[in-house]
Design an enzyme around this catalytic site. Structure first.
Site, mmCIF file in Angstrom:
data_model
loop_
_atom_site.group_PDB
_atom_site.id
_atom_site.type_symbol
_atom_site.label_atom_id
_atom_site.label_comp_id
_atom_site.label_asym_id
_atom_site.label_seq_id
_atom_site.Cartn_x
_atom_site.Cartn_y
_atom_site.Cartn_z
ATOM 1 N N ASN A 74 0.823 -1.216 0.000
ATOM 2 C CA ASN A 74 0.000 0.000 0.000
ATOM 3 C C ASN A 74 0.866 1.279 0.000
ATOM 4 O OD1 ASN A 74 -2.306 1.975 0.955
ATOM 5 N ND2 ASN A 74 -3.278 0.099 0.277
ATOM 6 N N ARG A 75 0.237 2.379 0.386
ATOM 7 C CA ARG A 75 0.870 3.688 0.159
ATOM 8 C C ARG A 75 1.643 4.209 1.364
ATOM 9 N NH1 ARG A 75 -3.778 3.168 -2.378
ATOM 10 N NH2 ARG A 75 -3.822 3.695 -4.598
ATOM 11 N N HIS A 100 3.041 0.008 -2.953
ATOM 12 C CA HIS A 100 3.402 -1.403 -3.151
ATOM 13 C C HIS A 100 4.874 -1.628 -3.486
ATOM 14 C CE1 HIS A 100 -0.695 -2.476 -2.595
ATOM 15 N NE2 HIS A 100 -1.127 -2.451 -3.850
ATOM 16 N N HIS A 169 -1.330 -10.248 -3.186
ATOM 17 C CA HIS A 169 -2.312 -9.395 -3.851
ATOM 18 C C HIS A 169 -3.154 -10.175 -4.858
ATOM 19 C CE1 HIS A 169 -3.804 -5.632 -5.676
ATOM 20 N NE2 HIS A 169 -3.317 -5.014 -4.634
ATOM 21 N N SER A 170 -3.562 -11.394 -4.488
ATOM 22 C CA SER A 170 -4.445 -12.159 -5.382
ATOM 23 C C SER A 170 -5.824 -11.532 -5.420
ATOM 24 C CB SER A 170 -4.582 -13.606 -4.880
ATOM 25 O OG SER A 170 -3.389 -14.298 -5.125
ATOM 26 N N TYR A 171 -6.413 -11.532 -6.605
ATOM 27 C CA TYR A 171 -7.798 -11.113 -6.770
ATOM 28 C C TYR A 171 -8.622 -12.403 -6.822
ATOM 29 C CZ TYR A 171 -6.234 -6.475 -8.556
ATOM 30 O OH TYR A 171 -5.680 -5.229 -8.738
ATOM 31 N N ASP A 240 -11.507 -0.044 -0.449
ATOM 32 C CA ASP A 240 -10.047 0.005 -0.591
ATOM 33 C C ASP A 240 -9.499 0.427 0.776
ATOM 34 O OD1 ASP A 240 -7.491 0.049 -1.552
ATOM 35 O OD2 ASP A 240 -7.826 1.562 -3.096
ATOM 36 N N GLU A 301 -5.978 -8.467 1.377
ATOM 37 C CA GLU A 301 -4.549 -8.330 1.627
ATOM 38 C C GLU A 301 -4.296 -8.260 3.127
ATOM 39 O OE1 GLU A 301 -3.325 -4.828 -0.788
ATOM 40 O OE2 GLU A 301 -5.260 -5.150 -1.733
HETATM 41 C C1 BGC Z 1 -4.617 -0.742 -3.366
HETATM 42 C C2 BGC Z 1 -5.298 0.082 -4.402
HETATM 43 C C3 BGC Z 1 -4.459 0.029 -5.645
HETATM 44 C C4 BGC Z 1 -4.313 -1.392 -6.070
HETATM 45 C C5 BGC Z 1 -3.399 -1.533 -7.262
HETATM 46 C C6 BGC Z 1 -4.559 -2.140 -3.857
HETATM 47 O O1 BGC Z 1 -3.941 -2.957 -2.916
HETATM 48 O O2 BGC Z 1 -5.259 -0.685 -2.130
HETATM 49 O O3 BGC Z 1 -5.493 1.383 -3.965
HETATM 50 O O4 BGC Z 1 -5.007 0.795 -6.670
HETATM 51 O O5 BGC Z 1 -3.802 -2.176 -5.041
HETATM 52 O O6 BGC Z 1 -3.666 -2.686 -7.925
#
Ligand code: BGC
Length: 337
Positions: A74-75, A100, A169-171, A240, A301
Site C-alpha cells: 500500500n501507500r 506497493h 495481492h491475489s484477486y 479500498d 490483503e
Molecule cells: C490498493 C489500491 C491500488 C491497487 C493496485 C490495492 O492494494 O489498495 O489502492 O489501486 O492495489 O492494484
C-alpha cells in the site's frame, strides 16, 4: 505433491502444488499465485484467482494481480518516513505517494527457490537502498499446501533498521469467468476500518463499522454494502480500506452461494486490506481470453496497517537490525454443501 509445471526460462519456473482437493500454481517471478484450481458443488474444477496464461503478462501488468507485494504494501505518504532521526525518501509511483514497494517492487523480482515435499521456499535478498529502503533485507516466503489449505509464511531480517509489510495481492473470484464479485458474500471479523483520503492514502482516523457499509461481521453480499452512500466509498471508488481484525480465528471469509465455494483466511497480521478491483478497467487480457473489468475480483490483503510508519505511534512495520520476523496467512478453499 510438488512439481515444476513449466520451466519458462533458465531462471523462471511455474511450480505446481497439488493435494487431493486443490492445485495451486505459483512462480518465482514476483512469487505470484497464478492459479488456484478447486471443485464447485458439482465437482467441476475451475480457477478462483485472476491471472495470466503467460509470465510475460506478469512483467508488464500494473495491477499486482496474484503478486507478492513488498517491501511495504500500500501507500507511504509522499514516499517519506523517518526511523529515529534519519529521513528516507522512497520511489514515487502513485500520484504523490509510494505504492506497493515502488517502481520495481517485489512483484517484479526473480526469487531463488527450493522445493520440498508440499512446500516451495522462495528467497530474495533486497539490497540496501532498493527503491529507497534502508538495509539489506533477506526475505523467505514459503507456500505450503496442506489438503485444502495454502499456508503462506513470510520470514525476514535486515542488517539495518527498516520497514517491511508483505502481503499477497491475489484477486479472488469464486465464479471466475462467469460474473464479477458483487454477488459474493464477505465476512470480516472487524469493528473498525481506517479512513482513506481521495488518493487512497490511509489516515489515522478510525471508523466504527456499525451501521456503515463497512459492516461485514456476518456473511453479507458485497453488492448490498458497496452500493450504499458513504464518503469513504467515494474516496476509494469502492472498498479500498484496512479492516482491523478482532481475533485470530476464521477472520475472513468469502462465499459464493451458487458454486458453494468458501474461502477462509486466517492470519497473524492485524489488518486485512479489502480492495474490490476498483481500478480494473478491461485492459488486461487474463486467462482463457477473459478481460478483467471493474469489480471482477476482490483482494484480501492481510498486512500491517498501511502507512504504519507515518501514522502509528509504535509502527508495527518497523524491523530492527539483526532481528528475525515471521508472519503467516492461510487460505482454505472448500465446498460447503
Ligand atoms: C490498493 C489500491 C491500488 C491497487 C493496485 C490495492 O492494494 O489498495 O489502492 O489501486 O492495489 O492494484
Amino acid at each position: 505433491m510438488i512439481s515444476i509445471n513449466k520451466q519458462v526460462s533458465e531462471e523462471i519456473a511455474v511450480i505446481s502444488l497439488k493435494s487431493a482437493n486443490l492445485e495451486v500454481l505459483v512462480t518465482n517471478y514476483g512469487c505470484h499465485i497464478i492459479s488456484v484450481l478447486m471443485p464447485d458443488i458439482n465437482g467441476k474444477i475451475s480457477d478462483v484467482v485472476l491471472g495470466f496464461d503467460d509470465i510475460e503478462w506478469y512483467m508488464v501488468q500494473d495491477k499486482y494481480i496474484g503478486a507478492t507485494v513488498g517491501r511495504v504494501a500500500n501507500r507511504i505518504k509522499h514516499g517519506k518516513f523517518k526511523i529515529g532521526d534519519k529521513e528516507y525518501s522512497l520511489a514515487i509511483n502513485n500520484g504523490p505517494n509510494h505504492l506497493h514497494g515502488g517502481l520495481v517492487g517485489f512483484d517484479k523480482k526473480i526469487f531463488d527457490y527450493e522445493l520440498f515435499e508440499n512446500k516451495v521456499t522462495f528467497h530474495y535478498l533486497s539490497y540496501d537502498n532498493e527503491e529507497g529502503y534502508p538495509g539489506n533485507l533477506d526475505v523467505f516466503i514459503d507456500y505450503e499446501l496442506i489438503d485444502k489449505t495454502l499456508m503462506v509464511t513470510y520470514r525476514y531480517a535486515s542488517d539495518q533498521d527498516t520497514v517491511v509489510n508483505l502481503t499477497n495481492h491475489s484477486y479472488f473470484n469464486l465464479n471466475l469467468g462467469n460474473e464479477d464479485i458483487l454477488n459474493h458474500q464477505l465476512r470480516v471479523d472487524s469493528d473498525y476500518i481506517n479512513c482513506i483520503d481521495s488518493d487512497g492514502l490511509t489516515l489515522k482516523d478510525e471508523l466504527a463499522v456499525i451501521d456503515t457499509p463497512f459492516g461485514f461481521k456476518k456473511l453479507t453480499t458485497i453488492n448490498q454494502q458497496i452500493t450504499k452512500k458513504h464518503i469513504q466509498l467515494v474516496n476509494g471508488n469502492g472498498f479500498d480500506h484496512p479492516f482491523k481484525l478482532n481475533s485470530s480465528e476464521k477472520q475472513i471469509q468469502l462465499y459464493h452461494e451458487a458454486t458453494a465455494r468458501l474461502l477462509t483466511i486466517k492470519t497473524s497480521c492485524p489488518y486485512v486490506h479489502v480492495y474490490t478491483a476498483n481500478y480494473l478497467d478491461g485492459e488486461l487480457r487474463g486467462k482463457n481470453n477473459n478481460y478483467y473489468n471493474f469489480r471482477d475480483g476482490i483482494c484480501l490483503e492481510t498486512e500491517f496497517i498501511p502507512d504504519s510508519i507515518n501514522i502509528e505511534d509504535k509502527p508495527s512495520v518497523l524491523v530492527k537490525k539483526g532481528e528475525s520476523y515471521t508472519a503467516f496467512t492461510s487460505y482454505t478453499f472448500e465446498v460447503v454443501k
